[in-house]
Design a protein around this motif. Structure first.
Motif, mmCIF file in Angstrom:
data_model
loop_
_atom_site.group_PDB
_atom_site.id
_atom_site.type_symbol
_atom_site.label_atom_id
_atom_site.label_comp_id
_atom_site.label_asym_id
_atom_site.label_seq_id
_atom_site.Cartn_x
_atom_site.Cartn_y
_atom_site.Cartn_z
ATOM 1 N N PHE A 100 2.505 10.197 11.793
ATOM 2 C CA PHE A 100 1.515 9.357 11.116
ATOM 3 C C PHE A 100 2.185 8.441 10.101
ATOM 4 O O PHE A 100 1.924 7.231 10.052
ATOM 5 N N LEU A 101 3.059 8.994 9.278
ATOM 6 C CA LEU A 101 3.715 8.192 8.239
ATOM 7 C C LEU A 101 4.695 7.183 8.834
ATOM 8 O O LEU A 101 4.892 6.103 8.269
ATOM 9 N N LYS A 102 5.313 7.520 9.961
ATOM 10 C CA LYS A 102 6.176 6.553 10.638
ATOM 11 C C LYS A 102 5.379 5.313 11.015
ATOM 12 O O LYS A 102 5.810 4.168 10.799
ATOM 13 N N GLY A 103 4.180 5.550 11.570
ATOM 14 C CA GLY A 103 3.321 4.423 11.929
ATOM 15 C C GLY A 103 2.901 3.613 10.721
ATOM 16 O O GLY A 103 2.872 2.378 10.754
ATOM 17 N N ALA A 114 -1.325 5.953 -5.357
ATOM 18 C CA ALA A 114 -1.512 5.802 -3.903
ATOM 19 C C ALA A 114 -2.908 5.298 -3.571
ATOM 20 O O ALA A 114 -3.892 5.693 -4.198
ATOM 21 N N ALA A 115 -2.981 4.459 -2.550
ATOM 22 C CA ALA A 115 -4.272 3.966 -2.077
ATOM 23 C C ALA A 115 -4.918 4.925 -1.103
ATOM 24 O O ALA A 115 -6.147 4.963 -0.968
ATOM 25 N N VAL A 116 -4.094 5.685 -0.383
ATOM 26 C CA VAL A 116 -4.603 6.628 0.623
ATOM 27 C C VAL A 116 -3.992 7.997 0.372
ATOM 28 O O VAL A 116 -2.768 8.125 0.235
ATOM 29 N N TRP A 117 -4.851 9.016 0.301
ATOM 30 C CA TRP A 117 -4.416 10.402 0.213
ATOM 31 C C TRP A 117 -4.640 11.048 1.575
ATOM 32 O O TRP A 117 -5.743 10.984 2.128
ATOM 33 N N ALA A 130 3.710 -0.509 9.556
ATOM 34 C CA ALA A 130 2.720 -1.502 9.126
ATOM 35 C C ALA A 130 2.980 -1.976 7.708
ATOM 36 O O ALA A 130 2.163 -2.706 7.137
ATOM 37 N N GLY A 131 4.101 -1.533 7.119
ATOM 38 C CA GLY A 131 4.477 -2.027 5.808
ATOM 39 C C GLY A 131 4.122 -1.145 4.634
ATOM 40 O O GLY A 131 4.341 -1.528 3.480
ATOM 41 N N ALA A 132 3.593 0.039 4.899
ATOM 42 C CA ALA A 132 3.185 0.919 3.805
ATOM 43 C C ALA A 132 4.384 1.660 3.212
ATOM 44 O O ALA A 132 5.365 1.950 3.906
ATOM 45 N N MET A 148 0.834 -1.191 0.000
ATOM 46 C CA MET A 148 0.000 0.000 0.000
ATOM 47 C C MET A 148 0.873 1.246 0.000
ATOM 48 O O MET A 148 1.882 1.291 0.711
ATOM 49 N N LYS A 149 0.472 2.232 -0.799
ATOM 50 C CA LYS A 149 1.174 3.511 -0.800
ATOM 51 C C LYS A 149 0.276 4.576 -0.185
ATOM 52 O O LYS A 149 -0.910 4.669 -0.512
ATOM 53 N N ILE A 150 0.848 5.361 0.705
ATOM 54 C CA ILE A 150 0.140 6.471 1.340
ATOM 55 C C ILE A 150 0.906 7.750 1.044
ATOM 56 O O ILE A 150 2.102 7.843 1.335
ATOM 57 N N VAL A 151 0.224 8.725 0.455
ATOM 58 C CA VAL A 151 0.841 10.007 0.134
ATOM 59 C C VAL A 151 0.200 11.090 0.990
ATOM 60 O O VAL A 151 -1.022 11.252 0.984
#
Length: 239
Positions: free
Chosen positions: A24-27, A78-81, A31-33, A1-4
């Motif tokens: 937030f991004l560290k967390g 990205a899956a999450v914006w 989790a593998g993102a 999963m990619k989160i931007v």
């Protein structure tokens, strides 16, 4: 999963907003993102001209030549914006709003009706999941009502799902140099990190984490006294 995460703070990576985004991004990474933190203060993003060339003349391509060209592909993959902003005059920062206007390039001129019978533009590909991170200098969480409602409408227009809202009132404490506040801030950043991990793992923030995020850093009256003292000191130094 990619989160931007797109950070609309005028202070870029040096502000309170960046502190929240980084936690937030560290967390999420734990989790593998795969993550990206885009600070709009470092980018050249022009205002949308509303020319609609990206729909009819050069489909999918904006006539403006700026850094939006490098950001749009990241969003598409990205899956999450995550939109991140300080609260300015009860709303999103102007940097973030200018960026969001430019997302017209990702939409279609064609319309459809959503499940509630309301018209919206089609989007290319599956809609993303959305999260909002924001902070404000006031002690009350009620100041986030406008952007929370906006997020709901924004998600509906995109056909997207909101998977998290992370707000920090008393936001000035996030970058406070006071030694006595560091443990309090560290605890909150740990909670924000947990929220990032939960969204990356399950696209939701648990009820327990939401409850912890809703707590103030310190009692409101103590915060107000501290802010008033700080402002008084600054005014005394002013010419």
């Amino acid at each position: 999963m990619k989160i931007v995460a797109v950070n609309g703070s005028h202070k870029g990576r040096a502000g309170n907003t960046a502190v929240m985004v980084d936690a937030f991004l560290k967390g999420a990474r734990l989790a593998g993102a795969e993550t990206a933190h885009i600070a709009l203060a470092e980018k050249e993003i022009g205002y949308c001209r509303a020319c609609k060339a990206c729909w009819f003349a050069t489909p999918g391509q904006c006539v403006l030549r700026d850094d939006m060209a490098e950001i749009a592909p990241l969003l598409k993959s990205a899956a999450v914006w995550v939109w991140a902003t300080p609260l300015y005059f009860d709303n999103l920062s102007s940097r973030l709003k200018a960026f969001l206007d430019r997302l017209m390039v990702l939409a279609s001129p064609r319309w459809t009706k959503d499940d509630h019978g309301e018209c919206r533009h089609l989007t290319a590909g599956p809609p993303p999941k959305l999260a909002l991170i924001a902070n404000c200098g006031y002690p009350e969480r009620s100041h986030f009502q406008v952007i929370s409602h906006w997020l709901e409408r924004h998600a509906r227009n995109l056909g997207a799902e909101v998977v998290g809202e992370i707000y920090a009132s008393e936001g000035a404490l996030l970058t406070s140099p006071a030694d006595e506040l560091r443990p309090v801030v560290a605890d909150r950043l740990q909670v924000i990190e947990t929220a990032g991990r939960e969204i990356a793992a399950g696209l939701a923030i648990s009820a327990e984490t939401r409850e912890l995020l809703a707590r103030p850093f310190i009692p409101a009256e103590a915060y107000i006294r501290g802010v008033e003292s700080h402002i008084a000191a600054l005014l005394e130094k002013a010419p």
